[in-house]
Design an enzyme around this catalytic site. Structure first.
Site, PDB file in Angstrom:
ATOM      1  N   HIS A  11       0.849  -1.189   0.000  1.00  0.00           N
ATOM      2  CA  HIS A  11       0.000   0.000   0.000  1.00  0.00           C
ATOM      3  C   HIS A  11       0.884   1.237   0.000  1.00  0.00           C
ATOM      4  O   HIS A  11       1.940   1.235   0.617  1.00  0.00           O
ATOM      5  CB  HIS A  11      -0.913   0.007   1.238  1.00  0.00           C
ATOM      6  CG  HIS A  11      -2.109   0.865   1.071  1.00  0.00           C
ATOM      7  ND1 HIS A  11      -2.078   2.213   1.300  1.00  0.00           N
ATOM      8  CD2 HIS A  11      -3.366   0.571   0.660  1.00  0.00           C
ATOM      9  CE1 HIS A  11      -3.276   2.710   1.051  1.00  0.00           C
ATOM     10  NE2 HIS A  11      -4.076   1.745   0.649  1.00  0.00           N
ATOM     11  N   ASP A  69      -8.107  -5.348  -0.275  1.00  0.00           N
ATOM     12  CA  ASP A  69      -8.554  -6.128  -1.427  1.00  0.00           C
ATOM     13  C   ASP A  69      -8.255  -7.614  -1.273  1.00  0.00           C
ATOM     14  O   ASP A  69      -8.859  -8.446  -1.952  1.00  0.00           O
ATOM     15  CB  ASP A  69      -7.869  -5.616  -2.710  1.00  0.00           C
ATOM     16  CG  ASP A  69      -8.362  -4.236  -3.077  1.00  0.00           C
ATOM     17  OD1 ASP A  69      -9.576  -4.002  -2.982  1.00  0.00           O
ATOM     18  OD2 ASP A  69      -7.530  -3.376  -3.427  1.00  0.00           O
TER      19      ASP A  69
HETATM   20  N1  COA Z   1       4.184  -7.727  -4.304  1.00  0.00           N
HETATM   21  C1  COA Z   1       5.525  -7.802  -4.372  1.00  0.00           C
HETATM   22  N2  COA Z   1       6.342  -6.765  -4.096  1.00  0.00           N
HETATM   23  C2  COA Z   1       5.759  -5.612  -3.740  1.00  0.00           C
HETATM   24  C3  COA Z   1       4.370  -5.469  -3.627  1.00  0.00           C
HETATM   25  C4  COA Z   1       3.577  -6.579  -3.927  1.00  0.00           C
HETATM   26  N3  COA Z   1       2.249  -6.513  -3.861  1.00  0.00           N
HETATM   27  N4  COA Z   1       4.069  -4.217  -3.240  1.00  0.00           N
HETATM   28  C5  COA Z   1       5.244  -3.590  -3.093  1.00  0.00           C
HETATM   29  N5  COA Z   1       6.269  -4.423  -3.409  1.00  0.00           N
HETATM   30  C6  COA Z   1       7.676  -4.101  -3.381  1.00  0.00           C
HETATM   31  C7  COA Z   1       8.070  -3.382  -4.672  1.00  0.00           C
HETATM   32  O1  COA Z   1       8.467  -4.288  -5.672  1.00  0.00           O
HETATM   33  C8  COA Z   1       9.176  -2.493  -4.204  1.00  0.00           C
HETATM   34  O2  COA Z   1      10.335  -3.277  -4.084  1.00  0.00           O
HETATM   35  P1  COA Z   1      11.778  -2.671  -4.496  1.00  0.00           P
HETATM   36  O3  COA Z   1      11.979  -1.528  -3.543  1.00  0.00           O
HETATM   37  O4  COA Z   1      12.697  -3.827  -4.321  1.00  0.00           O
HETATM   38  O5  COA Z   1      11.630  -2.210  -5.917  1.00  0.00           O
HETATM   39  C9  COA Z   1       8.765  -2.107  -2.795  1.00  0.00           C
HETATM   40  O6  COA Z   1       7.913  -3.167  -2.344  1.00  0.00           O
HETATM   41  C10 COA Z   1       8.020  -0.771  -2.740  1.00  0.00           C
HETATM   42  O7  COA Z   1       6.878  -0.877  -3.569  1.00  0.00           O
HETATM   43  P2  COA Z   1       6.305   0.291  -4.471  1.00  0.00           P
HETATM   44  O8  COA Z   1       5.577  -0.299  -5.644  1.00  0.00           O
HETATM   45  O9  COA Z   1       7.380   1.286  -4.763  1.00  0.00           O
HETATM   46  O10 COA Z   1       5.276   0.957  -3.485  1.00  0.00           O
HETATM   47  P3  COA Z   1       4.148   1.928  -3.920  1.00  0.00           P
HETATM   48  O11 COA Z   1       3.773   2.667  -2.705  1.00  0.00           O
HETATM   49  O12 COA Z   1       4.502   2.708  -5.128  1.00  0.00           O
HETATM   50  O13 COA Z   1       3.008   0.932  -4.419  1.00  0.00           O
HETATM   51  C11 COA Z   1       1.158  -0.461  -4.564  1.00  0.00           C
HETATM   52  C12 COA Z   1       1.930   0.554  -3.708  1.00  0.00           C
HETATM   53  C13 COA Z   1      -0.210  -0.670  -3.938  1.00  0.00           C
HETATM   54  C14 COA Z   1       0.972   0.077  -6.013  1.00  0.00           C
HETATM   55  C15 COA Z   1       1.960  -1.776  -4.626  1.00  0.00           C
HETATM   56  O14 COA Z   1       2.150  -2.252  -3.311  1.00  0.00           O
HETATM   57  C16 COA Z   1       1.277  -2.824  -5.480  1.00  0.00           C
HETATM   58  O15 COA Z   1       1.471  -2.840  -6.709  1.00  0.00           O
HETATM   59  N6  COA Z   1       0.465  -3.730  -4.859  1.00  0.00           N
HETATM   60  C17 COA Z   1      -0.283  -4.730  -5.577  1.00  0.00           C
HETATM   61  C18 COA Z   1      -1.580  -4.155  -6.117  1.00  0.00           C
HETATM   62  C19 COA Z   1      -2.614  -3.925  -5.037  1.00  0.00           C
HETATM   63  O16 COA Z   1      -2.868  -4.774  -4.213  1.00  0.00           O
HETATM   64  N7  COA Z   1      -3.231  -2.755  -5.109  1.00  0.00           N
HETATM   65  C20 COA Z   1      -4.281  -2.373  -4.180  1.00  0.00           C
HETATM   66  C21 COA Z   1      -3.855  -1.245  -3.292  1.00  0.00           C
HETATM   67  S1  COA Z   1      -5.054  -0.888  -2.051  1.00  0.00           S
END
Ligand code: COA
Length: 374
Positions: free
Chosen positions: A260, A311
């Protein structure tokens, strides 16, 4: 002014809001100051919808008037109903929701009136009609007869009635109600920010909610609940879950329903929804998805220290309730309409055009050479 780029507006505060806040000190998402889990325990969804839209919890009299209005507005125009029957059966229901709200904007007699009173009336109409439109499509695409809404049923009961022709037992209805409460609002998430951005050009609520639905559809936002179910279906059996999730992590896959932008050590909505997921699984006598859920969660925390978001439990809960997987995010829509509407009204009340800057990385200035000399 600093030229530092904050991709994804990470950490940037862009405006004020009175609608909701994550309060780390009580580990809660709060709506108008009330903790979401407390609202789940003590209120029905209509009370929370009233709270989000009006700023205060309703008195009995206010709730009765609100429910009466919500029920009265449920009727769809014949044009909208006919359009829903004609939509390609394979269309994604999120696109149907977006189209339905857009058509409501064509029909609404107050579309161009952005006064706060007209906005509230329009918000109520969108709130009442969108579930009816979605349920009509749910039936129509299966070649089933559309079931009209019933005025003696609550918001949640009526949705079950229109989709399935019956209302399940009260514990299932409560679990659905809880999911709607937890989905209703979440500050400046991407779909809400989209709605506020559209509103900031002084556009109207139907346009802003249409845009918000398009934004919510994406798998990094609301679309994640649908993706969670696809993942669980791929895993198939609890016995395979451990190997599956480890392999996915080895492949550096993004695991849907985890992580998140705001919560980094656990989404405060998850424990409540996890509890109701368990209740629904017990009623349905189906523990398979709960077992897969627990294994995947454990590995995610152990290996990545990444916790589930809301979710993750809603996906399998809606599945056990009998909804088609592509209807999970539309259920999110029927709830989040309240949060979006509150933000749209807040934006209209203290508007400033949202117009950020970009750091230009394209070609330097160059002269146009006419076609016959190129
Ligand atoms: N699965 C695997 N790795 C994950 C992850 C996940 N669901 N969520 C975050 N990470 C990892 C990223 O790969 C990143 O790793 P790195 O630093 O080695 O590159 C790190 O954690 C930080 O993640 P990041 O994507 O930069 O965080 P964010 O704040 O931009 O993204 C989300 C948040 C929600 C977009 C992201 O966690 C995600 O894509 N989750 C899955 C989709 C989801 O469930 N969305 C609903 C949100 S309520």
């Amino acid at each position: 002014m600093s030229d530092e780029i904050k991709k994804g507006l990470l950490g940037i505060v862009v405006d004020e809001t009175e609608v909701s806040k994550v309060m780390p000190e009580i580990n809660s998402l709060t709506y108008r100051g009330y903790a979401a889990q407390d609202l789940c325990a003590k209120c029905k969804f209509e009370e929370v919808a009233y709270l989000i839209l009006n700023g205060e919890l309703p008195s009995k009299k206010q709730l009765t008037a609100f429910e009466k209005m919500e029920r009265k507005n449920r009727k769809l125009s014949k044009t909208l109903l006919d359009d829903l029957k004609k939509i390609p059966k394979k269309a994604h229901p999120m696109d149907v929701a977006r189209t339905a709200v857009s058509i409501m904007g064509l029909e609404d007699k107050e579309t161009r009136d952005n006064s706060s009173k007209a906005n509230m009336r329009k918000a109520m109409r969108i709130f009442s009609k969108t579930p009816v439109a979605l349920a009509a499509f749910y039936r129509a695409r299966k070649g089933k007869k559309i079931i009209p809404p019933k005025k003696n049923l609550s918001f949640s009961e009526n949705f079950f009635h229109m989709c399935f022709g019956k209302v399940p037992n009260k514990d299932i209805v409560k679990a659905f109600d809880v999911s709607l409460i937890l989905y209703a609002e979440h500050s400046f998430n991407v779909s809400t920010f989209t709605a506020r951005t559209i509103t900031s050009s002084l556009s109207d609520i139907h346009g802003a909610i249409t845009g918000a639905i398009a934004s919510l559809k994406g798998p990094l936002h609301g679309g994640a609940n649908e993706e969670v179910m696809h993942m669980m279906n791929k895993i198939k059996k609890p016995e395979k879950a451990h190997k599956w999730i480890n392999k996915a992590l080895d492949n550096k896959d993004v695991i849907m329903g985890f992580g998140h932008r705001v919560y980094k050590s656990g989404d405060s909505r998850v424990p409540t929804m996890r509890e109701y997921f368990g209740k629904v699984a017990k009623i349905k006598k189906d523990k398979k998805f709960e077992r897969i859920y627990d294994i995947v969660e454990k590995v995610m925390i152990e290996r990545k220290n990444i916790h589930p978001n809301v979710d993750y439990p809603t996906g399998p809960t809606y599945h056990l309730m009998g909804f088609d997987t592509d209807f999970f995010t539309p259920i999110f829509v029927i709830s989040r309409i309240t949060g979006w509407s509150a933000h749209i009204m807040e934006q209209h009340a203290a508007n400033k055009l949202i117009r950020p800057l970009a750091s230009y990385k394209g070609s330097k200035y160059r002269k146009v050479v006419q076609l016959n000399q190129r």
